[in-house]
Write a protein that holds these residues in place. Structure first.
Motif, PDB file in Angstrom:
ATOM      1  N   UNK A  38     -69.570 -18.075 -39.297  1.00 54.61           N
ATOM      2  CA  UNK A  38     -68.237 -18.082 -39.897  1.00 54.61           C
ATOM      3  C   UNK A  38     -67.888 -16.706 -40.482  1.00 54.61           C
ATOM      4  N   UNK A  39     -68.869 -16.061 -41.128  1.00 56.39           N
ATOM      5  CA  UNK A  39     -68.640 -14.706 -41.657  1.00 56.39           C
ATOM      6  C   UNK A  39     -68.360 -13.723 -40.527  1.00 56.39           C
ATOM      7  N   UNK A  40     -69.140 -13.823 -39.453  1.00 50.49           N
ATOM      8  CA  UNK A  40     -68.930 -12.936 -38.302  1.00 50.49           C
ATOM      9  C   UNK A  40     -67.532 -13.145 -37.720  1.00 50.49           C
ATOM     10  N   UNK A  41     -67.114 -14.391 -37.610  1.00 53.64           N
ATOM     11  CA  UNK A  41     -65.778 -14.683 -37.082  1.00 53.64           C
ATOM     12  C   UNK A  41     -64.697 -14.110 -37.994  1.00 53.64           C
ATOM     13  N   UNK A  42     -64.907 -14.241 -39.311  1.00 52.56           N
ATOM     14  CA  UNK A  42     -63.916 -13.722 -40.266  1.00 52.56           C
ATOM     15  C   UNK A  42     -63.808 -12.206 -40.164  1.00 52.56           C
ATOM     16  N   UNK A  43     -64.958 -11.531 -40.014  1.00 54.70           N
ATOM     17  CA  UNK A  43     -64.950 -10.068 -39.874  1.00 54.70           C
ATOM     18  C   UNK A  43     -64.236  -9.676 -38.581  1.00 54.70           C
ATOM     19  N   UNK A  44     -64.480 -10.440 -37.542  1.00 52.61           N
ATOM     20  CA  UNK A  44     -63.885 -10.141 -36.242  1.00 52.61           C
ATOM     21  C   UNK A  44     -62.391 -10.352 -36.212  1.00 52.61           C
ATOM     22  N   UNK A  45     -61.879 -11.223 -37.070  1.00 53.16           N
ATOM     23  CA  UNK A  45     -60.436 -11.485 -37.089  1.00 53.16           C
ATOM     24  C   UNK A  45     -59.691 -10.548 -38.029  1.00 53.16           C
ATOM     25  N   UNK A  46     -60.435  -9.652 -38.692  1.00 51.46           N
ATOM     26  CA  UNK A  46     -59.805  -8.684 -39.570  1.00 51.46           C
ATOM     27  C   UNK A  46     -59.518  -9.194 -40.973  1.00 51.46           C
ATOM     28  N   UNK A  47     -60.036 -10.350 -41.311  1.00 48.96           N
ATOM     29  CA  UNK A  47     -59.816 -10.914 -42.666  1.00 48.96           C
ATOM     30  C   UNK A  47     -60.702 -10.260 -43.684  1.00 48.96           C
TER      31      UNK A  47
END
Length: 179
Positions: free
Chosen positions: A170-179
């Motif tokens: 979930x953290x990786x996804x958040x970083x990838x989405x620019x959040x």
């Protein structure tokens, strides 16, 4: 080459052979042209049953024979879902590699990820399955029909290792989405 009716009969006989534990007969029937997608009265096909039981050699043969990864069992699940639930790591890997829809939702409202958590043991096999599912593209944010996410389910069941895997993704996804 078997006719369609013959292929269906061979497929149903192959499912029956698997249920008796006779993988040799099932493999021979597949080689003779069994329809590996033919479903018995319990809605089991060769691929569905072999996946649920972790019969990798049969899964490979069924896939090579054109087994349909979208055929569903009596719960509306595809082969990767019961394989995930039952902790069959190598089978899950085969089904992911073959292109299983990792976000397929069964009639219970669960994906393979949900079942690995809810019906799994939380141990090393299910941890590895969660890793494989996440690496294969399973959506860790997809809630079950009650609105509960895989992360919340892991926490409810006390599976801290799995919760940690989900947190990392979930953290990786958040970083990838620019959040």
């Amino acid at each position: 080459m078997a006719s369609a009716d013959e292929a269906t009969a061979l497929g149903l006989t192959a499912v029956a052979a698997l249920k008796r534990g006779d993988t040799r007969e099932a493999l021979a029937l597949i080689a003779r042209g069994a329809d590996v997608d033919a479903r018995d009265d319990m809605l089991d096909s060769v691929l569905l049953y072999a996946g649920a039981e972790g019969m990798d050699e049969v899964v490979r043969a069924a896939l090579a024979a054109g087994g349909d990864l979208t055929v569903t069992n009596r719960y509306g699940g595809i082969a990767v879902i019961p394989a995930s639930e039952r902790g069959h790591v190598s089978t899950v890997a085969l089904l992911i590699e073959a292109g299983s829809d990792l976000d397929h939702v069964n009639r219970l409202g669960w994906t393979a990820l949900h079942e690995a958590i809810v019906l799994g043991t939380g141990g090393p096999a299910h941890q590895e399955i969660v890793r494989l599912l996440l690496a294969g593209g399973a959506d860790p944010r997809l809630p079950d029909r009650d609105g509960t996410t895989p992360r919340e389910l892991a926490e409810q069941h006390g599976w801290s290792e799995i919760a940690g895997l989900l947190d990392t993704r979930l953290r990786e996804d958040d970083r990838g989405s620019g959040d």
